[in-house]
Design an enzyme around this catalytic site. Sequence first.
Site, PDB file in Angstrom:
ATOM      1  N   TYR A   1      -3.611  -5.075  15.604  1.00  0.00           N
ATOM      2  CA  TYR A   1      -3.419  -4.308  14.370  1.00  0.00           C
ATOM      3  C   TYR A   1      -2.788  -2.972  14.732  1.00  0.00           C
ATOM      4  CZ  TYR A   1      -5.141  -7.513  10.884  1.00  0.00           C
ATOM      5  OH  TYR A   1      -5.242  -8.575  10.031  1.00  0.00           O
TER       6      TYR A   1
ATOM      7  N   HIS B   1      -6.839 -10.084  -3.711  1.00  0.00           N
ATOM      8  CA  HIS B   1      -5.781  -9.068  -3.584  1.00  0.00           C
ATOM      9  C   HIS B   1      -4.743  -9.222  -4.706  1.00  0.00           C
ATOM     10  CE1 HIS B   1      -7.089  -7.190   0.160  1.00  0.00           C
ATOM     11  NE2 HIS B   1      -7.347  -8.392   0.649  1.00  0.00           N
TER      12      HIS B   1
ATOM     13  N   ASP C   1      -1.831  -0.807  12.707  1.00  0.00           N
ATOM     14  CA  ASP C   1      -2.260   0.301  11.847  1.00  0.00           C
ATOM     15  C   ASP C   1      -3.461   1.015  12.475  1.00  0.00           C
ATOM     16  OD1 ASP C   1      -3.726  -2.075  11.338  1.00  0.00           O
ATOM     17  OD2 ASP C   1      -4.350  -1.386   9.349  1.00  0.00           O
TER      18      ASP C   1
ATOM     19  N   GLU D   1     -10.098 -12.213   2.263  1.00  0.00           N
ATOM     20  CA  GLU D   1     -10.918 -11.238   1.540  1.00  0.00           C
ATOM     21  C   GLU D   1     -10.979 -11.536   0.038  1.00  0.00           C
ATOM     22  OE1 GLU D   1     -10.334  -7.430   4.457  1.00  0.00           O
ATOM     23  OE2 GLU D   1      -8.867  -7.655   2.874  1.00  0.00           O
TER      24      GLU D   1
ATOM     25  N   TRP E   1      -6.933 -13.522  12.363  1.00  0.00           N
ATOM     26  CA  TRP E   1      -6.955 -12.057  12.355  1.00  0.00           C
ATOM     27  C   TRP E   1      -8.325 -11.495  12.713  1.00  0.00           C
ATOM     28  CZ3 TRP E   1      -9.384  -8.621   8.768  1.00  0.00           C
ATOM     29  CH2 TRP E   1      -9.995  -9.215   7.653  1.00  0.00           C
TER      30      TRP E   1
ATOM     31  N   GLU F   1      -2.118   1.370   4.407  1.00  0.00           N
ATOM     32  CA  GLU F   1      -2.959   2.240   3.574  1.00  0.00           C
ATOM     33  C   GLU F   1      -2.738   3.707   3.944  1.00  0.00           C
ATOM     34  OE1 GLU F   1      -4.044  -0.519   5.085  1.00  0.00           O
ATOM     35  OE2 GLU F   1      -5.683  -1.490   3.996  1.00  0.00           O
TER      36      GLU F   1
ATOM     37  N   ARG G   1       0.858  -1.195   0.000  1.00  0.00           N
ATOM     38  CA  ARG G   1       0.000   0.000   0.000  1.00  0.00           C
ATOM     39  C   ARG G   1       0.887   1.236   0.000  1.00  0.00           C
ATOM     40  NH1 ARG G   1      -3.252  -3.715   2.616  1.00  0.00           N
ATOM     41  NH2 ARG G   1      -4.976  -4.271   1.247  1.00  0.00           N
TER      42      ARG G   1
ATOM     43  N   ASP H   1      -0.335  -7.165  -3.648  1.00  0.00           N
ATOM     44  CA  ASP H   1      -1.716  -6.811  -3.319  1.00  0.00           C
ATOM     45  C   ASP H   1      -2.334  -6.084  -4.512  1.00  0.00           C
ATOM     46  OD1 ASP H   1      -4.118  -6.141  -1.766  1.00  0.00           O
ATOM     47  OD2 ASP H   1      -2.881  -6.599  -0.027  1.00  0.00           O
TER      48      ASP H   1
HETATM   49  C1  TNX Z   1      -7.698  -6.432   6.395  1.00  0.00           C
HETATM   50  S1  TNX Z   1      -5.957  -8.573   7.608  1.00  0.00           S
HETATM   51  C2  TNX Z   1      -6.818  -6.936   5.452  1.00  0.00           C
HETATM   52  C3  TNX Z   1      -5.874  -6.020   4.774  1.00  0.00           C
HETATM   53  C4  TNX Z   1      -6.103  -4.588   5.165  1.00  0.00           C
HETATM   54  C5  TNX Z   1      -6.352  -4.499   6.661  1.00  0.00           C
HETATM   55  C6  TNX Z   1      -6.465  -3.121   7.201  1.00  0.00           C
HETATM   56  C7  TNX Z   1      -6.211  -9.082   6.206  1.00  0.00           C
HETATM   57  C8  TNX Z   1      -5.944 -10.493   6.064  1.00  0.00           C
HETATM   58  N1  TNX Z   1      -6.658  -8.275   5.234  1.00  0.00           N
HETATM   59  O1  TNX Z   1      -5.955  -6.209   3.390  1.00  0.00           O
HETATM   60  O2  TNX Z   1      -4.999  -3.838   4.802  1.00  0.00           O
HETATM   61  O3  TNX Z   1      -7.530  -5.221   6.956  1.00  0.00           O
HETATM   62  O4  TNX Z   1      -6.419  -3.111   8.600  1.00  0.00           O
END
Ligand code: TNX
Length: 561
Positions: free
Chosen positions: A442, A281, A444, A345, A417, A495, A182, A211
């Site tokens: 996390y 991704h 971030d 995701e 996670w 990000e 990112r 990604d």
């Molecule tokens: C979820 S944690 C994601 C990332 C994002 C993040 C932001 C994970 C396996 N996927 O793609 O950057 O949240 O906190």
Amino acid sequence: MKIFKPFLAVFVCCLSAVAMNAGDIAAVGKTPVFRADYRVIPLPDAINGIKNTSFVLSQEKLINYPTGNRDMERNAMFLSQYIEDMTGMHLSIRPSRITKDRTDNITLLLDNEMQQEEGYRITVTSEGVEISGKTPEGVFQGIQVLRKSLPICKNVKVFLPTAQIEGHPRFGYRGMHLDCVRHFFSTEMVKRYIDIMALHGMNRLHWHLTDDQGWRIEIKKYPRLTEVGAWRNGTTLGHNSPVNDGIRYGGFYTQEEIRDIVKYAQDRYITIIPEIDMPGHMVAALTAYPELGCTGGPYEVWTKWGVTDDILCMGKDNTLRFIEEVLREVVDLFPGKYIHIGGDESPRVRWQTCPLCQQRIKDLGIKAEGNQSAEAKLQGVLTTHVQQYLSKFGKRIIGWDELLGCDVDNTATIMSWRGSEPGSKGALLGHDIIMTPVDPLYFDYYQTSKTWNEPQAFGGCNTLKKVYDFEPVAPELPADKRHHILGAQANVWTEYITCEPQVQYQVLPRMAALAEVLWLEPQDKDFKDFKARLQYLTEIYKLYNWTYRAKSLVEEDEEKE
Ligand code: TNX
């Protein structure tokens, strides 16, 4: 049980020319004397036999290491450099086998009798200092402890009080993650991140390299991945605002640079786990090779954040070949046991309407079952294929906890996670687990609820105290499953983190809290005591010009949450 005997801190405040130190200060003749304080972060398991006598550190002392042992030689060089960083004294290193060399010097030793692979023992007497470990890795951890106990000051005498100090980590996996997609960070930055990890006794770097917003690892067989996929046409401002800065952005690591970083980490007993996220991704790769997607594109390297429906097409043989050929090069670059293959995701909406993916489902005889769709099972087929492919090279996969819903066998290690619950469930199924729950790991996320003066973050509120209080092993997990929890890791998605000082601000001092979670037994943790010790650790941050969130040391109210 931690047994420690705090020193009587007698501060002589008139020594203005010298930096703060957590130990005592006194003056002998005209030279100020500083005493080392072994109560560092992470706290040793035991500090015994403290006496009034000391070993006096000075330039004339030598650092002995076992002749012919390259790892121990490197350890000796690190110790010499650290002592110089802290005190300005330069100690020479010397290969040695003779016991009498030890007198009045520092000696690094391997001791087979020791139990713990990464355990260390530091024995300080007035006659010398010995740092022992079962492995060079253990000795390295002992070196970190000694280094952190030294005063930061030049032209002073440094006394190391007589004591025996021992420690070993509670968990073998002590991870930090870094998203270099990112936002992209230089090789020097990644090395400094590794240095920060080493100081904290962390030993796994999860390196997020691919990604939707960029492909950051050179793959010789697929040059367009970096020629095209490493670059995006601008970046959205803030949290997916309609405004794009319009500045072409990108970068990637050549294989040579990667080898150099892997070696740099290895020298510091840190294993790098690369992540090639699939099948989602993947927009950067799809932009370079649109034929790997279900619709055939065109695609554009993403300039915003989030989750996209465009993922790799599972109906095409080319896709599997692409994955294998990419991983083949990845395997050669990273000597560690694990390759992270993502799996998070990954919406399967394209697969639902893609004739080739549907044909694949038919050919494989995949059927939906309960609340598990045929497409979810197709992701499982992909994962299992990759798992089997990598096992030929002696590698094992790690994937995000979404994989638990895809029929993947339990040789896959899972990163939990979306909370700790998926991890506990996975452990019951026999998967090894690494705990990385968003709350509180996390990094971030914000470190305070009062966000108005903070650099922009993802959201959330993961305070220092929340991190410190985290327990990786859920109390309800049966005793015979607990060994599946390999450890924990903090994730640093970037990000909203655009530059190195901001990365450091997000991880410091929370990495110190995580280090103590991973080294200490829960009953030995004490947040108040940790915070007192943290004061001095931040002096070391300052010495290296690392940015950190100083407010976390003084915010009492956040602790009551
Ligand atoms: C979820 S944690 C994601 C990332 C994002 C993040 C932001 C994970 C396996 N996927 O793609 O950057 O949240 O906190």
